[in-house]
Write a protein that holds these residues in place. Structure first.
Motif, PDB file in Angstrom:
ATOM      1  N   SER A 146      46.458  49.038  41.105  1.00 17.84           N
ATOM      2  CA  SER A 146      45.180  48.340  40.983  1.00 17.84           C
ATOM      3  C   SER A 146      44.962  47.409  42.174  1.00 17.84           C
ATOM      4  N   PRO A 147      43.902  47.675  42.983  1.00 15.34           N
ATOM      5  CA  PRO A 147      42.975  48.793  42.926  1.00 15.34           C
ATOM      6  C   PRO A 147      43.695  50.130  43.121  1.00 15.34           C
ATOM      7  N   VAL A 157      39.577  48.844  39.974  1.00 17.66           N
ATOM      8  CA  VAL A 157      40.667  47.977  39.509  1.00 17.66           C
ATOM      9  C   VAL A 157      40.916  48.204  38.026  1.00 17.66           C
ATOM     10  N   GLU A 215      49.872  46.138  43.638  1.00 17.89           N
ATOM     11  CA  GLU A 215      48.702  45.395  44.115  1.00 17.89           C
ATOM     12  C   GLU A 215      48.619  45.405  45.640  1.00 17.89           C
ATOM     13  N   VAL A 247      40.141  42.237  46.505  1.00 20.16           N
ATOM     14  CA  VAL A 247      39.526  42.268  45.178  1.00 20.16           C
ATOM     15  C   VAL A 247      38.589  41.078  45.002  1.00 20.16           C
ATOM     16  N   ALA A 267      39.245  41.542  37.214  1.00 19.62           N
ATOM     17  CA  ALA A 267      40.413  42.309  37.635  1.00 19.62           C
ATOM     18  C   ALA A 267      41.705  41.612  37.216  1.00 19.62           C
ATOM     19  N   GLU A 273      37.417  48.233  44.975  1.00 21.10           N
ATOM     20  CA  GLU A 273      37.824  46.863  45.239  1.00 21.10           C
ATOM     21  C   GLU A 273      38.904  46.819  46.319  1.00 21.10           C
TER      22      GLU A 273
END
Length: 360
Positions: free
Chosen positions: A153-154, A161, A184, A190, A195, A294
């Motif tokens: 994530s993203p 995300v 990450e 982001v 998120a 993101e």
């Protein structure tokens, strides 16, 4: 009799973004600008000691990272890029055949590679219709053989995300003896307030690991520095299986300088975000589907026409990254390079594309 593991014949190869002389490279999620000058200066000074081994324990850099995130140094493990830490995580959790590593697909292409190298079985769950992690389906896919779950994530390469509330629900559903890795790598880009951010969740969830990197927003992809935030138990295990002197002296010095000048370096992320939104909007205006991103790239879910789009752009001296049969990832770069991408995309027949849903 064979000298080499036979399963390596089926090992998927990591495919780097192509570099073509005279072409714009938007295939590897690199930042167009070189490392910041203080980072270059630190690298130069460190090079003078190139006849000596680097600090085996990465002590100073670990202390700087610990201070940044408000953690004890014992809860930090630094590695040769976060991808190496992914491989180490498989090694410390999955004792060979019978173990499973679970992740969404399509996601970071190194996950199946490091899983197979570690001798574990690969278990995947398709992304949902919005090209996002389906965390409910992932929780349901966990079995007694699952040792490790990667959540990106993203998400690389699709961009969306994972949201905080859905991730908390997921953590509550995951057994405590299964390690959850929140990757990450693109966190600095982001802007979505909903998120998930892994650091605040670490103390309540000892089976959570957060991976970060200096490769993207810090503009140090060629130096290979990443790190894990984890429980002391997990961080200690990661250090045990790390290759000796894996983080070289230049990388350590550059990363320390990058943290010292963090604010001015990361200020450039705002420019990337503005260009990301502009590029996505203009691509949508051309009739191309672009899910919300993101990260420092956008995703075009072109399905079976992914290779065609990449070939079309290459003909315009713009190199993008196709992931047949799902879609194409395009790095967000400088305004000038992004304009070249948009001009190339304008000549592509978007009307012929399919819905680009991810394959299972």
């Amino acid at each position: 009799m064979t000298l080499i593991r036979p399963d390596l014949d089926t090992l998927p190869a990591y495919v780097p973004g192509r570099t073509v002389p005279g072409a714009i490279k938007l295939a590897s999620n690199e930042v167009a600008e070189p490392p910041a000058q203080p980072v270059l200066d630190a690298i130069g000074r460190a090079a003078a000691g190139g006849n000596r081994y680097p600090d085996l324990g990465v002590v100073e850099l670990t202390a700087r990272i610990a201070d940044l995130h408000g953690l004890a140094p014992e809860r930090i493990a630094v590695g040769c890029g976060s991808v190496t830490l992914c491989q180490q995580l498989v090694q410390v959790t999955s004792p060979g055949p019978g173990s499973e590593v679970l992740f969404a697909w399509r996601s970071f292409e190194a996950y199946p590679i490091v899983t197979q190298i570690g001798g574990a079985a690969i278990r995947t769950v398709p992304l949902d219709a919005g090209h996002r992690h389906d965390l409910d389906a992932m929780a349901a896919a966990i079995t007694e053989r699952t040792r490790l779950v990667f959540v990106c994530s993203p998400n690389n390469p699709t961009g969306p995300v994972v949201r905080r509330e859905e991730f908390l629900r997921f953590l509550a559903a995951v057994p405590r003896d299964v390690l959850v890795v929140l990757d990450e790598a693109y966190a600095e880009y982001v802007t979505d307030d909903d998120a998930v951010h892994g650091r605040p969740l670490l103390d309540e969830h000892p089976n959570l690991v957060v991976l970060r990197t200096f490769s993207k927003a810090y503009r140090m992809a060629g130096l290979r520095v990443g790190y894990a935030l984890a429980s002391e138990q997990v961080a200690t295990a990661l250090r045990k299986v790390a290759p000796p002197f894996g983080v070289n002296s230049l990388a350590q010095a550059g990363a320390i300088a990058a943290l010292e000048h963090r604010e001015e370096i990361l200020a450039g992320c705002a420019d990337v975000v503005r260009e990301r939104e502009r590029v996505a909007a203009e691509l949508r205006g051309l009739g191309l589907a672009v899910p919300p991103s993101e990260a420092n790239f956008v995703w075009l879910p072109l399905g079976g026409r992914s290779a065609d789009f990449a070939a079309h752009c290459a003909g315009q001296k713009v190199i993008v990254r196709p992931f047949p049969p799902d879609g194409v990832r395009v790095t967000v770069s400088t305004p000038e390079e992004n304009d070249r991408l948009l001009a190339a995309a304008a000549g592509f027949d978007a009307a012929g594309s399919d819905d680009g849903q991810p394959s299972s």
